[in-house]
Write an enzyme that holds these catalytic residues in place. Structure first.
Site, PDB file in Angstrom:
ATOM      1  N   LYS A 116       6.488  -1.688   2.359  1.00  0.00           N
ATOM      2  CA  LYS A 116       5.962  -1.271   2.764  1.00  0.00           C
ATOM      3  C   LYS A 116       4.059  -2.018   2.449  1.00  0.00           C
ATOM      4  CE  LYS A 116       2.926   2.571   2.911  1.00  0.00           C
ATOM      5  NZ  LYS A 116       3.933   3.691   4.540  1.00  0.00           N
ATOM      6  N   TYR A 144       0.757  -1.325  -0.130  1.00  0.00           N
ATOM      7  CA  TYR A 144      -0.094  -0.026   0.297  1.00  0.00           C
ATOM      8  C   TYR A 144       1.325   1.111  -0.229  1.00  0.00           C
ATOM      9  CZ  TYR A 144       1.138   1.426   5.062  1.00  0.00           C
ATOM     10  OH  TYR A 144       1.212   1.550   6.031  1.00  0.00           O
ATOM     11  N   LEU A 199      11.124   1.665   7.393  1.00  0.00           N
ATOM     12  CA  LEU A 199      10.105   1.715   6.328  1.00  0.00           C
ATOM     13  C   LEU A 199      11.883   2.610   6.190  1.00  0.00           C
ATOM     14  CD1 LEU A 199       8.373   1.138   4.027  1.00  0.00           C
ATOM     15  CD2 LEU A 199       6.846   3.026   5.204  1.00  0.00           C
ATOM     16  N   GLU A 201      12.824   2.749  14.780  1.00  0.00           N
ATOM     17  CA  GLU A 201      11.868   3.606  13.599  1.00  0.00           C
ATOM     18  C   GLU A 201      10.158   3.888  14.976  1.00  0.00           C
ATOM     19  OE1 GLU A 201      10.230   2.610   9.731  1.00  0.00           O
ATOM     20  OE2 GLU A 201      10.187   1.004  10.369  1.00  0.00           O
TER      21      GLU A 201
END
Length: 287
Positions: free
Chosen positions: A146, A31, A202, A178
């Protein structure tokens, strides 16, 4: 509200997902979330490149060329008259009946779905900052994709919400990776420090812009990562994503970061990031 299902714009209440769609059954899909300002996409091409790259990493063929996809997304935005807001789009591997973990040798037709919503900018995020908690990073080892597999992220984000915080900053042992829904950074002695771009995070599109404008503004960038000890001693901490831009973290697990206010480097970076938006999208409204 209009949504996109495959190549058709339909009313939201008419949209359906097959019970044996592999995205529904296995999280088998990818996505993207793309931001718009003043009816113009910001970093559209970069998001689409990442979408196709994520799909390639799981051997998922997107059944549209990039120009075809752009035409579909443009139609979605116009149908919903979005000025400043977000587009969510996802591609699943499609319906497989009966349910089976093994991907068939002739894969089913991939399914595109997309929606759009008006989401104004929130200046309190950028100026006042938000609180965070620390949480062990228990996600899988391909965070560079992702994918639709966001259960670990969701659990961490919900723990932050329950604690009255905005975000969970994740760590694998001593090493910070993260946030649950954002990239994370510290500033120490004028240097911007963040995790290396690898399989444990990511590669954020907003992150790419931030690192570039940091270098352009003479701010040293270190992509070697940082530890919990480094985080506790940081002069400034901030997070970034498509929807929250450059958001200061002013408190972590009840302890203030610096003086509990947005720091000067964070402000400089958000000002520079805003200029990048202006270049692509024109004047900005802030609520």
């Amino acid at each position: 509200m209009k949504v996109l299902v495959k190549d058709q714009l339909i009313e939201r209440d008419e949209a359906k997902v097959d019970v044996e769609d592999r995205g529904y059954q296995f999280g088998d899909g990818v996505y993207e979330v793309i931001r718009m300002y003043n009816g113009q996409f910001f970093t559209y091409d970069e998001h689409i490149e990442r979408l196709y790259a994520s799909a390639a990493k799981i051997d998922l063929d997107i059944p549209y060329s990039k120009p075809e996809l752009r035409k579909l997304v443009d139609g979605l935005m116009k149908a919903n008259n979005i000025g400043t807001g977000n587009v969510y789009l996802q591609i699943t591997r499609g319906e497989q009946s009966p349910r089976n973990h093994v991907i068939p040798s002739t894969p089913p037709e991939a399914v595109l779905t997309a929606s759009a919503s008006e989401v104004p900018r929130d200046k309190t995020l950028f100026e006042n900052g938000r609180k965070a908690i620390l949480e062990e990073d228990v996600r899988w080892l391909r965070c560079d994709i992702k994918s639709l597999n966001l259960l670990g992220n969701s659990i961490a984000k919900n723990k932050a919400h329950q604690a009255g915080a905005f975000e969970a900053i994740l760590h694998r042992g001593e090493n910070v990776t993260e946030g649950s829904a954002a990239n994370a950074y510290i500033v120490k002695d004028g240097k911007l420090i963040t995790h290396a771009s690898n399989n444990l995070i990511l590669e954020g599109i907003t992150r790419q812009v931030i690192l570039r404008v940091a270098r352009e503004n003479g701010i040293p960038v270190v992509e070697s990562g940082f530890t919990l000890t480094d985080l506790a001693a940081a002069d400034e901490v901030f997070i970034s994503s498509t929807t929250i831009e450059v958001t200061p973290i002013i408190e972590i697990d009840g302890k203030l970061v610096g003086d509990g206010k947005r720091g000067p480097v964070t402000k400089t970076l958000h000002d520079a990031f805003t200029k990048e938006i202006l270049k692509q999208c024109g004047e900005l409204a802030v609520d």
